[in-house]
Design an enzyme around this catalytic site. Sequence first.
Site, PDB file in Angstrom:
ATOM      1  N   ARG A 103       1.018  -0.994  -0.037  1.00  4.07           N
ATOM      2  CA  ARG A 103       0.111   0.122  -0.077  1.00  4.07           C
ATOM      3  C   ARG A 103       0.754   1.331  -0.227  1.00  4.07           C
ATOM      4  O   ARG A 103       0.446   2.393  -0.506  1.00  4.07           O
ATOM      5  CB  ARG A 103      -0.875  -0.003   1.244  1.00  4.07           C
ATOM      6  CG  ARG A 103      -2.223   0.955   1.192  1.00  4.07           C
ATOM      7  CD  ARG A 103      -2.987   0.997   2.070  1.00  4.07           C
ATOM      8  NE  ARG A 103      -2.644   1.943   3.182  1.00  4.07           N
ATOM      9  CZ  ARG A 103      -2.192   1.554   4.322  1.00  4.07           C
ATOM     10  NH1 ARG A 103      -2.502   0.372   4.693  1.00  4.07           N
ATOM     11  NH2 ARG A 103      -1.633   2.426   5.463  1.00  4.07           N
ATOM     12  N   TYR A 156     -16.430  14.806 -16.173  1.00  2.98           N
ATOM     13  CA  TYR A 156     -16.843  13.432 -16.049  1.00  2.98           C
ATOM     14  C   TYR A 156     -17.743  13.673 -14.925  1.00  2.98           C
ATOM     15  O   TYR A 156     -17.686  13.896 -13.701  1.00  2.98           O
ATOM     16  CB  TYR A 156     -15.535  12.706 -15.460  1.00  2.98           C
ATOM     17  CG  TYR A 156     -15.989  11.151 -15.303  1.00  2.98           C
ATOM     18  CD1 TYR A 156     -16.342  10.306 -16.195  1.00  2.98           C
ATOM     19  CD2 TYR A 156     -15.796  10.550 -13.820  1.00  2.98           C
ATOM     20  CE1 TYR A 156     -16.340   8.968 -15.999  1.00  2.98           C
ATOM     21  CE2 TYR A 156     -15.865   9.505 -13.700  1.00  2.98           C
ATOM     22  CZ  TYR A 156     -16.437   8.717 -14.628  1.00  2.98           C
ATOM     23  OH  TYR A 156     -16.511   7.187 -14.423  1.00  2.98           O
ATOM     24  N   ASP A 228      -7.737  17.191 -15.251  1.00  2.00           N
ATOM     25  CA  ASP A 228      -7.769  15.876 -15.786  1.00  2.00           C
ATOM     26  C   ASP A 228      -7.719  15.637 -17.239  1.00  2.00           C
ATOM     27  O   ASP A 228      -8.138  16.362 -18.227  1.00  2.00           O
ATOM     28  CB  ASP A 228      -9.443  15.568 -15.591  1.00  2.00           C
ATOM     29  CG  ASP A 228      -9.673  14.116 -15.736  1.00  2.00           C
ATOM     30  OD1 ASP A 228      -9.174  13.526 -16.498  1.00  2.00           O
ATOM     31  OD2 ASP A 228     -10.696  13.534 -15.201  1.00  2.00           O
ATOM     32  N   LYS A 253      -8.471   4.613 -19.208  1.00  2.00           N
ATOM     33  CA  LYS A 253      -8.746   4.966 -20.589  1.00  2.00           C
ATOM     34  C   LYS A 253      -7.471   4.896 -21.389  1.00  2.00           C
ATOM     35  O   LYS A 253      -6.835   3.747 -21.672  1.00  2.00           O
ATOM     36  CB  LYS A 253      -9.546   6.203 -20.601  1.00  2.00           C
ATOM     37  CG  LYS A 253     -10.427   6.635 -19.415  1.00  2.00           C
ATOM     38  CD  LYS A 253     -11.747   5.691 -19.511  1.00  2.00           C
ATOM     39  CE  LYS A 253     -12.519   5.867 -18.322  1.00  2.00           C
ATOM     40  NZ  LYS A 253     -12.977   7.084 -17.801  1.00  2.00           N
TER      41      LYS A 253
HETATM   42  C1  LIG Z   1     -13.495   7.505 -16.507  1.00 10.00           C
HETATM   43  C2  LIG Z   1     -12.917   9.084 -16.227  1.00 10.00           C
HETATM   44  C3  LIG Z   1     -12.692   9.226 -15.066  1.00 10.00           C
HETATM   45  C4  LIG Z   1     -12.856   8.110 -13.751  1.00 10.00           C
HETATM   46  O1  LIG Z   1     -12.097   7.149 -13.822  1.00 10.00           O
HETATM   47  P1  LIG Z   1     -12.246   5.663 -13.346  1.00 10.00           P
HETATM   48  O2  LIG Z   1     -11.030   4.825 -13.819  1.00 10.00           O
HETATM   49  O3  LIG Z   1     -13.525   5.011 -13.981  1.00 10.00           O
HETATM   50  O4  LIG Z   1     -12.401   5.920 -11.995  1.00 10.00           O
HETATM   51  C5  LIG Z   1     -12.249  10.317 -14.752  1.00 10.00           C
HETATM   52  N1  LIG Z   1     -12.208  11.400 -15.509  1.00 10.00           N
HETATM   53  C6  LIG Z   1     -12.440  11.138 -17.116  1.00 10.00           C
HETATM   54  C7  LIG Z   1     -12.165  12.252 -17.966  1.00 10.00           C
HETATM   55  C8  LIG Z   1     -12.912  10.042 -17.292  1.00 10.00           C
HETATM   56  O5  LIG Z   1     -13.250   9.600 -18.629  1.00 10.00           O
END
Ligand SMILES: *Cc1c(COP(=O)(O)O)cnc(C)c1O
Length: 438
Positions: A103, A156, A228, A253
């Site tokens: 962790r 998101y 992000d 992603k």
């Molecule tokens: C999918 C996504 C998230 C969240 O990510 P997870 O891995 O599903 O928790 C955050 N920001 C964006 C732009 C996303 O497409």
Amino acid sequence: MHLKKWQPNGSPLLKIVCSKPLELATFLLNLIFTYYLIYRYGAKMSHNKKLDFDSECVHAGMGEYEFGPVVPPIYQTSTFKFESVKQGISLFKGEEKGYIYTRLSNPTIEAMENAVAILEGGHKALGCGSGIAAIYTTFIALLKAGDHVICSKSVYGPTSTLLATLLSKFGITHTLVNSSDLEQVKDVLKPETKVIFIETPGNPTLDVTDLKAVAEIAHNNNAVLVVDNTFMSPALQQPLKLDADIVVHSMTKFLNGHADVVAGIIIVKDEETYLSFRKTLNLVGGVIDPFNSFLVHRGLKTLKLRMLCHSENAMKIAEFLENHPKVDWVRYPGLKSFPYYKIAQKQHKAPGGMISFELKGGHDAAETFMNSVNLCTLAVSLGGVETLIQHPASMSHYSIGKETREATGITDGLVRLSVGIENVDDLIGDLERALEKV
Ligand SMILES: *Cc1c(COP(=O)(O)O)cnc(C)c1O
């Protein structure tokens, strides 16, 4: 006063030279040898900083491991053996570098974190169990009760839900704005604003925010700019180089890119922030595991190739859709008709793999269309090698509510396409056949 003693006559330097010739010679030889080492190996030691992005995708993060593997081994272990109590103590005190418990850190995770940090042009990174864990950890590390957050409206879904529900329980307030309009950001700025959170291009409208300009607004207010960067990845956009302070990703992603991992990451610019975030993540506990780190690290090797292919395919599909009589409008950063075309050209190396569009006939037309595709897969998520299609109003952005959706421009007929790396003519053929059914 001292300077006078350094005059040639009776100078202490001269005395040293005369009385300790051996010591002086050793010192000088050492100096020459050190400079030789720096000259000979310096380039190699710092090679990670000098490589091109393409090469970093393949090599970044690789450490030294037993038996000489060419990729980081999977250290699938929860804990690490101490050589002695003394060593355990010094590891816990931080006097010795090493591993204690997964962790806290693990060599496989660390290799992936180093790779992503290098690709984003950051100092260090913190792997998380999901993108939303990375976003939550970032907020918790930076904010306290009474603080205020400005967040992009086109974001998101769960990011804004997190602010509206969990964080508001702890006295953290927020305002959603169209961050592409800098005046809106300035208008809602307060002395308590500690974080500006930007997603660009935004999800799913693809609104683009000028990061350099918003960084200036944040810094003039002593606030931290968090970006992000999930939609672009560092292959197409590097927010830290545009003065952002922190970058977060859903590695689920594009970074992993193969739709087989849920993971996230936080990239920071300096050691102080890193240590404070590491302490927070240790307590929040939302860490990534070694196997998923290994998979993400493997995905990174083709990041540049994939992002260019996603972009090339998406450009052709966006043009096809824009010229189709059954399509009302298309939003894609590479199209001349895109409202933020100019800033997108400046901020992105290529337009990326995400397209949003609306069919004439709204929700019903969109439903028939999405039920008729074959090669494209009807599923949420994005950024994998396979093309995914989904309906934000009833799926990814259902949780934010109709009112917020309408204010954000997420209409009931909006379709989001994550363009994969299949043959583009196959994809266009599939979309064309599905459009005929509408
Ligand atoms: C999918 C996504 C998230 C969240 O990510 P997870 O891995 O599903 O928790 C955050 N920001 C964006 C732009 C996303 O497409």
